[in-house]
Scaffold this motif. Structure first.
Motif, PDB file in Angstrom:
ATOM      1  N   SER A 146      -4.068   0.209   0.399  1.00  0.00           N
ATOM      2  CA  SER A 146      -3.287   1.438   1.000  1.00  0.00           C
ATOM      3  C   SER A 146      -2.470   1.153   2.326  1.00  0.00           C
ATOM      4  O   SER A 146      -1.947   1.808   3.130  1.00  0.00           O
ATOM      5  CB  SER A 146      -4.324   2.345   1.329  1.00  0.00           C
ATOM      6  N   SER A 147      -2.884   0.012   2.769  1.00  0.00           N
ATOM      7  CA  SER A 147      -2.104  -0.490   4.269  1.00  0.00           C
ATOM      8  C   SER A 147      -1.027  -1.348   3.816  1.00  0.00           C
ATOM      9  O   SER A 147      -0.642  -1.916   3.009  1.00  0.00           O
ATOM     10  CB  SER A 147      -3.235  -1.310   4.934  1.00  0.00           C
ATOM     11  N   LYS A 148      -0.077  -1.571   5.174  1.00  0.00           N
ATOM     12  CA  LYS A 148       1.037  -2.067   4.978  1.00  0.00           C
ATOM     13  C   LYS A 148       0.728  -3.487   5.708  1.00  0.00           C
ATOM     14  O   LYS A 148      -0.103  -3.675   6.506  1.00  0.00           O
ATOM     15  CB  LYS A 148       2.216  -1.501   5.914  1.00  0.00           C
ATOM     16  N   LYS A 149       1.539  -4.730   5.213  1.00  0.00           N
ATOM     17  CA  LYS A 149       1.522  -5.983   5.852  1.00  0.00           C
ATOM     18  C   LYS A 149       2.785  -6.543   6.104  1.00  0.00           C
ATOM     19  O   LYS A 149       3.866  -5.991   5.479  1.00  0.00           O
ATOM     20  CB  LYS A 149       0.595  -6.869   4.750  1.00  0.00           C
TER      21      LYS A 149
ATOM     22  N   GLY B 268       1.875   1.736  -6.819  1.00  0.00           N
ATOM     23  CA  GLY B 268       2.354   0.457  -6.784  1.00  0.00           C
ATOM     24  C   GLY B 268       2.282   0.064  -5.533  1.00  0.00           C
ATOM     25  O   GLY B 268       2.546   0.617  -4.587  1.00  0.00           O
ATOM     26  N   TYR B 269       1.747  -1.459  -5.340  1.00  0.00           N
ATOM     27  CA  TYR B 269       1.869  -2.122  -4.056  1.00  0.00           C
ATOM     28  C   TYR B 269       3.063  -2.920  -4.219  1.00  0.00           C
ATOM     29  O   TYR B 269       3.013  -4.114  -4.823  1.00  0.00           O
ATOM     30  CB  TYR B 269       0.502  -2.825  -3.996  1.00  0.00           C
TER      31      TYR B 269
ATOM     32  N   GLU C 299       4.869  -5.797   2.754  1.00  0.00           N
ATOM     33  CA  GLU C 299       3.987  -5.116   1.564  1.00  0.00           C
ATOM     34  C   GLU C 299       3.515  -3.775   1.986  1.00  0.00           C
ATOM     35  O   GLU C 299       3.361  -3.542   3.086  1.00  0.00           O
ATOM     36  CB  GLU C 299       2.961  -6.415   1.420  1.00  0.00           C
ATOM     37  N   GLY C 300       3.419  -3.143   0.954  1.00  0.00           N
ATOM     38  CA  GLY C 300       2.737  -1.876   1.027  1.00  0.00           C
ATOM     39  C   GLY C 300       3.059  -1.031  -0.150  1.00  0.00           C
ATOM     40  O   GLY C 300       3.650  -1.276  -0.990  1.00  0.00           O
ATOM     41  N   PRO C 301       2.101   0.220  -0.215  1.00  0.00           N
ATOM     42  CA  PRO C 301       2.033   0.995  -1.257  1.00  0.00           C
ATOM     43  C   PRO C 301       3.151   1.891  -1.360  1.00  0.00           C
ATOM     44  O   PRO C 301       3.794   2.561  -0.387  1.00  0.00           O
ATOM     45  CB  PRO C 301       0.656   1.706  -1.234  1.00  0.00           C
TER      46      PRO C 301
ATOM     47  N   LEU D  97     -10.634   1.067  -4.797  1.00  0.00           N
ATOM     48  CA  LEU D  97     -10.052  -0.029  -4.709  1.00  0.00           C
ATOM     49  C   LEU D  97      -8.675   0.081  -4.009  1.00  0.00           C
ATOM     50  O   LEU D  97      -8.362  -0.700  -3.007  1.00  0.00           O
ATOM     51  CB  LEU D  97      -9.917  -1.143  -5.679  1.00  0.00           C
ATOM     52  N   TYR D  98      -8.034   0.954  -4.496  1.00  0.00           N
ATOM     53  CA  TYR D  98      -6.749   1.188  -3.903  1.00  0.00           C
ATOM     54  C   TYR D  98      -6.900   2.058  -2.270  1.00  0.00           C
ATOM     55  O   TYR D  98      -6.105   1.311  -1.493  1.00  0.00           O
ATOM     56  CB  TYR D  98      -6.028   2.391  -4.545  1.00  0.00           C
ATOM     57  N   LYS D  99      -7.755   2.803  -2.074  1.00  0.00           N
ATOM     58  CA  LYS D  99      -7.862   3.177  -0.871  1.00  0.00           C
ATOM     59  C   LYS D  99      -8.459   2.081   0.032  1.00  0.00           C
ATOM     60  O   LYS D  99      -7.933   2.243   1.378  1.00  0.00           O
ATOM     61  CB  LYS D  99      -8.730   4.300  -1.020  1.00  0.00           C
TER      62      LYS D  99
END
Length: 444
Positions: free
Chosen positions: A275-278, A218-219, A185-187, A269-271
């Protein structure tokens, strides 16, 4: 069979309220037949989580939630038969316990099987849940049972029917062996994820995009099947990510009064939360996002042919970024993908489909949420189809244009329910039939 008289039916988010004369709580198929046969008008409900006004509005109601047993397994064919009041999460747990799955992951698992089928509940990168139904017992308006199998032409009409053809009693699902997904997952910027949709659908077993208006981001969530013993270095992101709903509730609290605050809230909310990867792994149900609603919402969702989505997205983004209107959308807008099928009232009838959700975090003020109107206008213009269980205003004239089988469905409905027993005021408008019931909506 239990019976309750003269009370009020209230939807999960309290946006729909109806007085009723009699509510029946049934536990057997025979009770279901009896209640349907003896009432002139009747509707039926499960967990009340539909935003569309389909579940009540008649003097007599059936509560299906106690009709919730697993009937049987066929271990050779990998099928399971259940009563239609069973909660979806319980079905998923039952089949996972024997090493199976249904490769369709709806966003919510607290709805009943009957409601999920009737409204065309879907996941992503697969087909509607209804497409995995290979048979059912349908209680008709006269109380008799019609058994429908995958070989019957009728099944393409029954799979998604809003409960207008009859009441599903038991349903049989075709399952598949369970599998493990490697999730990343990530932006990504809009100009990166949008042109990659088709290639990613071919490359990955799971694709979902959470679009974040006013951020140009987009995420992206992708999933690939792996052996269950494959090691994955897990990264679940910062611990505070679990507080996103609480933060959203605070940031959106006054956006119904000052819609422009939504744009600021979305960027914050985005920041903070997108904004982080999983990275992680798990079964289809463990690794993705099936869940209960953390709070009451109001929802709309529209679908469009995959080939048309880039044009629709461009128009939608321009509209939602226009500060001269009030069409500010709470994030995220959920983008998912459904492969074409033959079910008459399926969103994916005849073409591969992109679905796009639109959510208001303030359920009580949803009537003034301008984004619902703007999103519907754009999707209707391009032949988009509404999610049956969510908010939309399109009626018979529009539905005739966007569903090739709508006319045939209405003819079949009249044949199976000639006295309009299963119609409430809302459904009567959808199919353009006169409504004779005198039940009045409660003014909240």
């Amino acid at each position: 069979m239990k019976q309750k008289n003269n009370s009020t039916w209230v939807s999960w988010n309290e946006n729909l309220k109806y007085n009723y004369k009699t509510k029946y709580t049934i536990t057997t198929e025979e009770e279901l037949q009896e209640v349907i046969a003896k009432n002139d008008k009747i509707r039926f409900f499960g967990s009340k989580q539909s935003s569309a006004d389909i579940a009540a509005g008649t003097d007599a109601l059936i509560d299906m939630t106690a009709y919730n047993k697993i009937v049987s397994y066929d271990y050779n064919k990998k099928t399971i038969t259940v009563q239609s009041g069973l909660i979806l999460g319980e079905l998923l747990e039952a089949i996972e316990a024997v090493g199976w799955c249904i490769p369709c992951l709806p966003d919510i698992n607290t709805i009943t099987i009957g409601g999920a089928l009737a409204t065309g509940t879907h996941g992503t990168s697969g087909k509607l849940l209804a497409e995995y139904m290979i048979g059912c017992n349908l209680v008709l308006a006269d109380g008799t049972i019609q058994t429908v199998t995958a070989e019957d032409d009728l099944i393409d009409a029954v799979r998604v029917s809003l409960g207008m053809l009859g009441v599903m009693s038991t349903t049989t699902f075709q399952c598949e062996p369970a599998y493990t997904l490697h999730i990343k997952e990530g932006p990504e910027s809009d100009d990166v994820w949008l042109p990659k949709i088709k290639s990613r659908l071919k490359k990955h077993d799971f694709l979902r995009i959470l679009w974040l208006p006013h951020t140009d981001k987009g995420y992206v969530i992708t999933g690939d099947k792996i052996n269950s013993d494959t090691e994955v270095v897990e990264n679940l992101g910062p611990k505070y990510l679990k507080h996103r709903r609480t933060a959203s509730k605070i940031l959106y609290k006054y956006t119904h009064i000052f819609p422009w605050l939504t744009a600021i809230a979305n960027k914050l909310l985005y920041k903070g939360f997108f904004s982080s990867k999983k990275e992680h792994k798990g079964t289809l149900y463990q690794a993705t996002v099936t869940k209960s609603r953390g709070s009451t919402l109001e929802l709309a969702e529209w679908t469009i042919a995959l080939d048309k989505f880039p044009q629709v997205f461009a128009e939608l983004k321009e509209e939602l970024n226009n500060w001269s209107n009030k069409s500010f959308v709470h994030i995220p807008m959920d983008v998912r993908f459904v492969y074409q099928d033959k079910s008459w009232l399926s969103y994916a009838y005849g073409h591969d489909t992109v679905t796009m959700g639109c959510v208001s975090r303030n359920a009580a003020t949803a009537d003034t949420y301008e984004a619902f109107k703007s999103v519907e206008k754009i999707f209707i213009k391009h032949g988009g189809r509404p999610h049956w269980g969510k908010r939309f205003t399109a009626k018979d004239a529009e539905l005739t244009q966007i569903y090739p089988k709508w006319k045939y469905f209405k003819e079949l409905r009249r044949e199976l329910d000639p006295t309009n027993k299963f119609l409430n005021p809302y459904l009567s408008q959808l199919v353009n039939e006169k409504e004779t019931a005198n039940v009045k909506k409660v003014i909240a």
